[in-house]
Enzyme design. Structure first.
Site, mmCIF file in Angstrom:
data_model
loop_
_atom_site.group_PDB
_atom_site.id
_atom_site.type_symbol
_atom_site.label_atom_id
_atom_site.label_comp_id
_atom_site.label_asym_id
_atom_site.label_seq_id
_atom_site.Cartn_x
_atom_site.Cartn_y
_atom_site.Cartn_z
ATOM 1 C CE LYS A 141 -3.956 0.167 2.259
ATOM 2 N NZ LYS A 141 -4.952 0.083 3.376
ATOM 3 C CB ILE A 142 2.233 3.355 -2.385
ATOM 4 C CG1 ILE A 142 3.323 2.281 -2.277
ATOM 5 C CG2 ILE A 142 2.850 4.724 -2.638
ATOM 6 C CD1 ILE A 142 4.162 2.118 -3.537
#
Length: 369
Positions: A141-142
């Site tokens: 997750k970014i």
């Protein structure tokens, strides 16, 4: 076959927005996969803070780690525990991943919120976590911050699956969708495969209405504004999906699809209802459509299972959605300002949860190994 299965039949994947050691060990995730067609899991610092910061479920593992790594900093201790959970979830979902040919069956692990505004640090952390978990059905997750956009392209180009988080505006979503395509194109240019790479764009919903509705309650927009309560977030999401449909029909995307590229699915996040006056399935019922994901906290999943309506709704009344957003702008509700604030608050909230999580781990008296 219940209502959650009906969502899957409508083309929408159901993911669980929750993870905890006891839940995994007791077979809770496996049960949801078998009975409710759940095909993915999302986590974030707040979820881990709630899971690890209380109770004793992690104490034995932490004690063993501390014995092997005396004096390890709290962040290393946290990563050890989180990676154990993510590996377990990934292994539970692996049969889904294999059955669907890498098109689903993913579990997401977030980079540290401390690096949300640092492109190079985000890339480095994504690569580190990817190697540490070592599962093909992991998504890193970014956040979709300005610094996150080039990190997304670079991470995809490196062959790492990405869940882009904290998306609130259509403009931010479009930027990360193009970054995904850019990363795939870099791989194509190098002669590398792209058919096993997956990404979702996590578009947040309920938090927008919470902000907009507060403005309406405070008098912005007058009587006309009251007609928009509870409608802006859904309209915003519907138009994001309309852009997605246009993009995957474009020559640029079709060239990638011809080489096996998977579309970056829109994932509806923050789908738990904040306003008790709204139906508790509001942000599920209204956003059902093909090639999308809805990640639900357990409470929302339970509510939909009992009283949700599984009908394709995502492309209903797009003219009405455009009207809602036009009215919001005309009445001064400032959706652009709201979405910008929500990104900042989201990063700050996850950072606060991370602070609390690391503090609770640092303070723990480990069980005897």
């Amino acid at each position: 076959m219940g209502k959650l299965n009906d969502l899957a039949n409508a083309g929408q994947a159901i993911w669980l927005d929750f993870v905890a050691r006891d839940f995994l060990n007791d077979g809770g995730l496996k049960k949801l996969i078998d009975e409710d067609a759940v095909t993915g899991v999302t986590s974030n610092p707040t979820i881990f803070q709630q899971a690890m910061g209380e109770g004793t479920a992690y104490d034995t593992s932490l004690a063993a780690y501390d014995k092997a790594h005396p004096g390890a900093p709290a962040i290393d201790r946290y990563e050890h525990l989180a990676i154990e959970d993510i590996k377990a979830a990934a292994d539970t979902l692996r049969a889904v991943y294999d059955r669907l040919g890498a098109k689903d069956g993913y579990v997401s692990l977030e980079v540290s919120p401390y690096v949300a505004n640092d492109t190079d640090a985000t890339i480095a952390e994504a690569k580190k976590l990817w190697a540490a978990v070592d599962r093909p059905n992991l998504m890193i997750k970014i956040p979709g911050t300005p610094a996150g956009v080039p990190a997304i392209a670079a991470t995809i180009a490196a062959g790492i699956n990405v869940n882009v988080t904290l998306l609130f505006s259509q403009q931010s979503y479009q930027a990360v969708a193009l970054a995904y395509a850019d990363g795939l194109e870099q791989r194509v240019a190098r002669g590398e495969p792209i058919d096993q790479i997956a990404s979702v764009a996590s578009f947040f919903v309920s938090r927008i209405d919470s902000k907009i509705d507060k403005k309406i309650e405070d008098g912005t927009g007058g009587e006309a504004g009251k007609a928009l309560a509870g409608k802006v977030a859904i309209a915003n999401a519907k138009l994001a999906y309309a852009w997605y449909q246009e993009f995957i029909a474009s020559d640029r995307w079709q060239a990638l699809a011809a080489k096996g590229a998977q579309p970056q699915r829109l994932l509806w996040a923050s789908t738990g209802v904040k306003n008790p006056d709204y139906p508790d399935t509001l942000y599920v019922d209204t956003l059902i459509g093909p090639d999308t994901v809805n990640t639900m906290p357990p409470k929302t999943m339970d509510a939909f299972r009992e009283r949700g309506t599984a009908r394709a709704t995502l492309t209903d009344d797009l003219d009405g959605a455009r009207h809602v957003l036009a009215e919001a702008e005309r009445l001064g509700l400032d959706l652009d300002g709201v979405t910008a604030t929500l990104v900042e608050e989201g990063v700050a909230s996850f950072s606060k949860s991370f602070d609390e999580l690391l503090g609770s781990i640092a303070a723990k008296h480990p069980a005897e190994a």
